[in-house]
Scaffold this motif. Structure first.
Motif, short mmCIF file in Angstrom:
data_model
loop_
_atom_site.label_atom_id
_atom_site.label_comp_id
_atom_site.label_asym_id
_atom_site.label_seq_id
_atom_site.Cartn_x
_atom_site.Cartn_y
_atom_site.Cartn_z
N ARG A 20 0.33 6.07 6.75
CA ARG A 20 0.50 5.85 8.49
C ARG A 20 -0.66 5.57 8.74
O ARG A 20 -0.13 4.94 9.93
CB ARG A 20 1.55 7.71 8.35
N GLN A 21 -1.81 5.64 9.12
CA GLN A 21 -2.73 6.17 9.30
C GLN A 21 -3.18 4.23 9.14
O GLN A 21 -3.58 3.70 10.21
CB GLN A 21 -4.12 6.56 8.99
N ASP A 24 -0.77 2.15 11.73
CA ASP A 24 -0.99 2.61 12.68
C ASP A 24 -2.63 2.25 13.85
O ASP A 24 -2.33 1.40 14.86
CB ASP A 24 -1.08 4.24 12.76
N SER A 25 -3.41 2.09 12.26
CA SER A 25 -4.54 1.18 13.17
C SER A 25 -4.60 -0.57 12.88
O SER A 25 -5.70 -1.24 13.23
CB SER A 25 -5.63 1.64 11.84
N GLN A 61 5.37 -4.01 9.67
CA GLN A 61 4.94 -2.44 10.64
C GLN A 61 6.55 -1.68 11.08
O GLN A 61 5.86 -0.76 10.49
CB GLN A 61 3.77 -2.77 12.30
N GLU A 62 6.99 -2.11 11.80
CA GLU A 62 7.99 -0.90 12.44
C GLU A 62 8.82 -0.28 10.43
O GLU A 62 9.19 0.98 10.49
CB GLU A 62 8.78 -1.75 13.36
N LEU A 65 7.04 2.08 8.25
CA LEU A 65 6.57 3.35 9.96
C LEU A 65 7.78 4.01 9.29
O LEU A 65 7.76 5.19 9.18
CB LEU A 65 6.04 3.03 11.21
#
Length: 93
Positions: A20-21, A24-25, A61-62, A65
């Motif tokens: 997740r990190q 997100d980055s 990316q979606e 996630l």
């Protein structure tokens, strides 16, 4: 032969948190417009390709996630089920 499934909850949660990190980055941005006022066909094509790549990376990316969240929920559900079964077995003794 044992058919027991063993989940290392802390390790699974740590790996999912790290994923997740990382997502997100992640900077998935492409240049929106190159060439400025240049009207060469190759510049227009590059701008179109950059826009397509940008959209593809955003979609990826979606998906990452969504997969991370689903996996996290599955681990939490399995842990809850383990706890419930443990309680039921303990009561039966």
């Amino acid at each position: 032969m044992s058919k027991e499934i063993k989940i290392q909850y802390e390790e699974a949660e740590a790996a999912l948190s790290k994923l997740r990190q990382s997502v997100d980055s992640w900077d998935a941005s492409f240049p929106k417009e190159i060439g400025g006022a240049n009207k060469l066909e190759v510049i227009n094509k590059l701008n179109e390709l950059n826009a397509q790549c940008q959209k593809m990376l955003e979609t990826y990316q979606e998906l990452l996630l969504d997969n991370q969240q689903t996996s996290k929920q599955s681990v939490e559900d399995m842990e809850d089920t383990d706890q419930s079964l443990h309680s039921m077995i303990s009561m039966g003794r």
